[in-house]
Write a protein that holds these residues in place. Structure first.
Motif: not given
Length: 308
Positions: A250-270
């Motif tokens: 699951p992508a959400e699991l992979r993206w939780k690994l540091p430094p988490g750039h993708i999750l930060k981008a989604m939090a910023r942009l939706g």
């Protein structure tokens, strides 16, 4: 979508979709193998860093840089580029044969590192099943001229499409060789130093990753290293199988690994900023005809075609 800064590339770019794919880690290892075949470039790495003891740190810092300039804000990307340029500006290397001392930020060296990296991302992504049309492959090479600018290159002097990238590799091939430094990189990638308790995992998992990354190099690179690899068709099948396995996580699991750039981008942009290969399969992509792209593979001249 949110009103935040989309950064240098943005969610509509090929870069945004492709750099979120898990096979990019394999591509990064291939890039290290490939980059090490330029004697002047690899000396700059070996002579200016404790590569033998901190190779893992170097790999992770490179991944963090790529993540920052892909998914970070424009300010974060520009600052990351400025830091790299400032570091390179003060570093030199020495040719052991001639005694020549040269800067590691020479444009020819920066261009080699850039092109070897972009070729690796394209090749591993494409051969592992990541969907790209000819024009999207061209667009990716063009987009990455922005990354080249950040490390100090003039974008006008950087290949703008896959045909230009192929022509570049044809020009540079006579300069490539597997010297002592390349074999140092090879030795590390095959058996990186780790905690004794992790040695079994290294033998079972890491060596397979490194072997696949090496096998994905163009055939002339295998000849330079003096180590054979399976036939290209076999390598492509293994890349596709590996890509299928990695993408099942699951992508959400992979993206939780540091430094988490993708999750930060989604939090910023939706949530609509979520990277996905399926976004490259819209109507325009489906109707896309063969463009200028060529299946480069470090300088090969065949058409860019379907994986397999």
């Amino acid at each position: 979508m949110g009103d935040g800064d989309e950064g240098l590339f943005g969610p509509d770019s090929v870069t945004w979709q492709m750099h979120g794919d898990p096979v990019m880690w394999i591509a990064g290892v291939r890039a290290l193998y490939f980059q090490a075949l330029h004697p002047r470039a690899v000396r700059g790495v070996i002579q200016n860093s404790d590569f033998r003891k901190d190779a893992w740190g170097r790999l992770l810092r490179t991944a963090n840089f790529v993540g920052t300039i892909t998914y970070g804000t424009t300010e974060a990307a520009e600052k990351a580029g400025a830091r790299v340029r400032a570091i390179h500006r003060h570093l030199t290397a020495t040719d052991p044969d001639s005694g020549e001392r040269y800067g590691v930020d020479e444009p020819d060296l920066l261009l080699w590192v850039h092109c070897a990296e972009i070729d690796s991302y394209l090749q591993v992504g494409h051969r592992s099943g990541f969907p790209l049309t000819d024009r999207q492959a061209d667009a990716y090479v063009d987009e990455q001229r922005e990354a080249a600018r950040l490390v100090g290159l003039d974008p006008a002097a950087v290949p703008a499409d896959t045909a230009g990238l192929a022509a570049y590799f044809e020009r540079v091939r006579p300069e490539l060789a597997a010297g002592p430094e390349a074999y140092e990189v090879d030795a590390f990638l095959r058996r990186p130093p780790i905690h004794p308790l992790l040695v079994p995992a290294r033998e079972v998992l890491w060596r397979r990753v490194a072997a696949l990354a090496y096998a994905a190099l163009p055939p002339y690179a295998h000849l330079l290293y003096g180590r054979p690899a399976p036939a290209p068709g076999t390598v492509t099948r293994r890349l596709r199988a590996t890509g299928s396995i990695l993408r099942a996580v699951p992508a959400e699991l992979r993206w939780k690994l540091p430094p988490g750039h993708i999750l930060k981008a989604m939090a910023r942009l939706g949530p609509e900023a979520r990277p996905s290969p399926y976004k490259l399969r819209g109507p325009a992509a489906i109707l896309d005809e063969a463009g200028r792209a060529r299946r480069i593979d470090g300088g090969g001249g065949t058409r860019w075609g379907k994986p397999g």
